[in-house]
Design an enzyme around this catalytic site. Structure first.
Site, PDB file in Angstrom:
ATOM      1  N   ASP A  16       0.871  -1.159   0.000  1.00  0.00           N
ATOM      2  CA  ASP A  16       0.000   0.000   0.000  1.00  0.00           C
ATOM      3  C   ASP A  16       0.921   1.226   0.000  1.00  0.00           C
ATOM      4  O   ASP A  16       2.094   1.125   0.367  1.00  0.00           O
ATOM      5  CB  ASP A  16      -0.864  -0.029   1.261  1.00  0.00           C
ATOM      6  N   LEU A  17       0.403   2.378  -0.387  1.00  0.00           N
ATOM      7  CA  LEU A  17       1.237   3.587  -0.423  1.00  0.00           C
ATOM      8  C   LEU A  17       0.929   4.522   0.755  1.00  0.00           C
ATOM      9  O   LEU A  17       1.727   4.670   1.669  1.00  0.00           O
ATOM     10  CB  LEU A  17       1.033   4.329  -1.745  1.00  0.00           C
ATOM     11  N   ASP A  18      -0.264   5.129   0.742  1.00  0.00           N
ATOM     12  CA  ASP A  18      -0.609   6.138   1.751  1.00  0.00           C
ATOM     13  C   ASP A  18      -0.591   5.549   3.162  1.00  0.00           C
ATOM     14  O   ASP A  18      -1.223   4.519   3.429  1.00  0.00           O
ATOM     15  CB  ASP A  18      -2.002   6.699   1.476  1.00  0.00           C
ATOM     16  N   ASP A 186      -1.228  -0.562   6.061  1.00  0.00           N
ATOM     17  CA  ASP A 186      -1.579  -0.048   7.390  1.00  0.00           C
ATOM     18  C   ASP A 186      -3.030  -0.268   7.747  1.00  0.00           C
ATOM     19  O   ASP A 186      -3.410  -0.140   8.911  1.00  0.00           O
ATOM     20  CB  ASP A 186      -1.293   1.458   7.453  1.00  0.00           C
TER      21      ASP A 186
END
Length: 238
Positions: A16-18, A186
């Site tokens: 995941d990025l954000d 996250d």
């Protein structure tokens, strides 16, 4: 590092990025605030403030739920619907929408990516195939990431996480079985639940001071939990 499931061999690590590779909270607040101010000025709609924008964004999501999985198209559609409601012409709508989205993306990519994230990815890339699976609208290369062989965005290449689309596409692209993918994120729903339900393995990066049992949304436990990206380097050359 805390294990909840038996870890199996893996060949691909997806991220995941954000809020996984960088803190996304402040850049989102700054971007939303500036974007609303910019749109109010360029559209000359004086009542356009944060609350009015959220009303139209929520309304658009209710009216077009599948489109809202693509957060970029959701934003564009919200702008268009808002402007139409204020009797703007097609030419004005096109001009304002284009300018607003260009301005939005400039601010959206103004995040500070920790050097640690780049270093961990660079080391992992020597041994594993890397992919980025995001429900957001950050372009990894624009944020400085060049480690990902595959980038998939929810609502664009498939249904947004936790739907299985992006995970299944990743398995197909790399020609691996789903359990050979280790997904890192996250969010206990979009990342952990999504990955586990797709047959992948999941790493929950817990950046809070809470334990997993304190999260009511944790209906499926991850394969293991980490509190720092550096913990992923433990698996190199095992």
């Amino acid at each position: 590092m805390k294990f909840y499931r038996t870890l199996e061999d893996f060949k691909v690590i997806s991220f995941d990025l954000d809020d996984t590779l960088y803190d996304n909270s402040q850049v989102i607040l700054d971007t939303e605030r500036h974007s609303v101010d910019f749109l109010r000025e360029i559209s000359q709609i004086p009542q356009l403030d944060g609350g009015y924008w959220r009303y139209w964004k929520n309304k658009t999501a209710l009216d077009f739920p599948l489109l809202a999985e693509d957060v970029t198209q959701w934003r564009i559609k919200t702008i268009v619907e808002l402007l139409r409601a204020h009797q703007k012409s097609a030419v004005e709508i096109e001009r304002i929408s284009h300018a607003a989205m260009e301005d939005f993306f400039e601010w959206r990519h103004n995040m500070q990516v920790p050097q640690q994230s780049f270093e961990v990815l660079n080391k992992l890339k020597r041994q594993y195939k890397l992919a980025a699976l995001t429900n957001g609208n950050v372009t990894p290369s624009r944020a400085g990431f060049d480690q990902f062989e595959l980038v998939l965005t929810g609502g664009v290449q498939g249904r947004a996480k936790p739907h299985q689309d992006l995970f299944r596409q990743t398995a197909g692209y790399f020609n691996v079985r789903p359990h050979e993918i280790l997904h890192v994120g996250d969010n206990l729903v979009t990342d952990v639940q999504g990955a586990i339900q797709a047959g992948c393995q999941a790493v929950w990066i817990n950046l809070t001071d809470k334990k997993i049992q304190h999260f009511s949304e944790a209906t499926l436990v991850p394969t293991f939990e980490i509190t720092d990206l550096n913990e992923l380097l433990f698996f190199r050359n095992l």
